[in-house]
Write an enzyme that holds these catalytic residues in place. Structure first.
Site, PDB file in Angstrom:
ATOM      1  N   CYS A 111       1.154  -1.500  -0.294  1.00 26.87           N
ATOM      2  CA  CYS A 111      -0.124  -0.234  -0.249  1.00 26.87           C
ATOM      3  C   CYS A 111       0.932   1.241  -0.196  1.00 26.87           C
ATOM      4  O   CYS A 111       1.664   1.826   0.754  1.00 26.87           O
ATOM      5  CB  CYS A 111      -0.965  -0.132   1.460  1.00 26.87           C
ATOM      6  SG  CYS A 111      -1.207   1.049   1.903  1.00 26.87           S
TER       7      CYS A 111
ATOM      8  N   CYS B 262      -0.161   4.034  -6.373  1.00 25.96           N
ATOM      9  CA  CYS B 262      -1.267   3.298  -5.388  1.00 25.96           C
ATOM     10  C   CYS B 262      -1.170   1.736  -6.493  1.00 25.96           C
ATOM     11  O   CYS B 262      -1.159   1.695  -7.563  1.00 25.96           O
ATOM     12  CB  CYS B 262      -2.417   4.349  -5.771  1.00 25.96           C
ATOM     13  SG  CYS B 262      -3.566   3.269  -5.310  1.00 25.96           S
TER      14      CYS B 262
END
Length: 265
Positions: free
Chosen positions: A70, A179
């Site tokens: 992440c 991302c």
């Protein structure tokens, strides 16, 4: 050694797929914090608390090494919490920055609002290549599109075109998927960029560095198990993950344990 991966949802599966390709013998525990998705709109304090809870739980599961799958957690929590644990904890920002800086001089980064506001990518890239110019664009609509399975079509193209327009205007030569959800949109994103733009997937960069750091036995062809856990609905996650894993995973819902008192501040 058991490796822990975590993300807010499906995005980290891009990292898991790369591990399955490069390190098929590596046992993995994957945790998706779906009850608190998305992380990109959370405050730094919230993200640090969530990450501490996840790392505490990983310790209880016998995990020895963690890769934050992440970017938002890597940008905001890794510098703060990594030293608090005996676990080896790594992230995505540094490997992706190294990959981008090798050839890029006009680098675009698309990421969550929290990652963009941290300027973690700009700092990491310019520390390696001070003359590099970096433009960061927040793309808050991308994660809901991916989590909702909406990856193609005019709606996605319209949203992507709007986010990419300022980067195309700056004539970027490199684009970082800041991302882990965003590579799912690569067909649309790539179609909207000039053919000369090189795209950097942090999953590929991070797993390449992880593979280099692990013993050769982890690179054998024997397939190791991956165990999936979520903080939200396990059935919904399994259904959403199926197209990306090519199998229907067994997913267990867990309630993260409370943090020790010393870590609640």
């Amino acid at each position: 050694m058991v490796l822990g991966l975590f993300d807010s949802g499906l995005g980290g599966l891009t990292v898991l797929r790369e591990i399955a390709r490069r390190l098929p013998a590596q046992p993995v525990i994957y945790f998706a914090d779906t009850a608190r998705l998305p992380y990109g709109s959370r405050t730094p304090a919230e993200i640090c608390r969530y990450v501490r809870e996840i790392l505490h739980w990983f310790e209880q599961q016998g995990v020895q090494r963690v890769l934050m799958a992440c970017n938002t957690s890597s940008a905001l929590a890794l510098p703060v919490v990594a030293s608090e644990y005996a676990l080896k904890v790594g992230g995505l920002i540094a490997p992706a920055a190294r990959a981008a800086a090798r050839r890029g001089r006009r680098i675009g980064v698309i990421a969550t609002a929290a990652t963009v506001q941290s300027h973690a990518y700009t700092r990491a890239i310019q520390a390696l290549t001070p003359r590099a110019q970096v433009w960061e664009v927040a793309c808050p609509e991308f994660v809901p599109l991916v989590e909702g399975g909406r990856l193609l079509g005019e709606e996605v193209r319209s949203v992507a075109r709007r986010y990419l327009a300022p980067l195309v205007e700056q004539r970027i030569d490199t684009l970082v998927y800041g991302c882990t959800h965003y590579p799912y949109l690569a067909p649309v994103i790539g179609d909207l960029l000039p053919a000369s733009v090189r795209c950097v997937d942090p999953a590929v960069a991070a797993v390449a560095e992880l593979a280099a750091a692990l013993p050769p036995s982890r690179r054998l062809e024997t397939r190791a198990a991956c165990h999936f856990f979520v903080s939200g609905d396990p059935v919904r996650f399994a259904q959403a993950a199926y197209p990306w894993l090519d199998y229907y995973p067994q997913v267990q819902a867990v309630a993260l344990p409370p943090l020790p008192a010393a870590q609640t501040n």
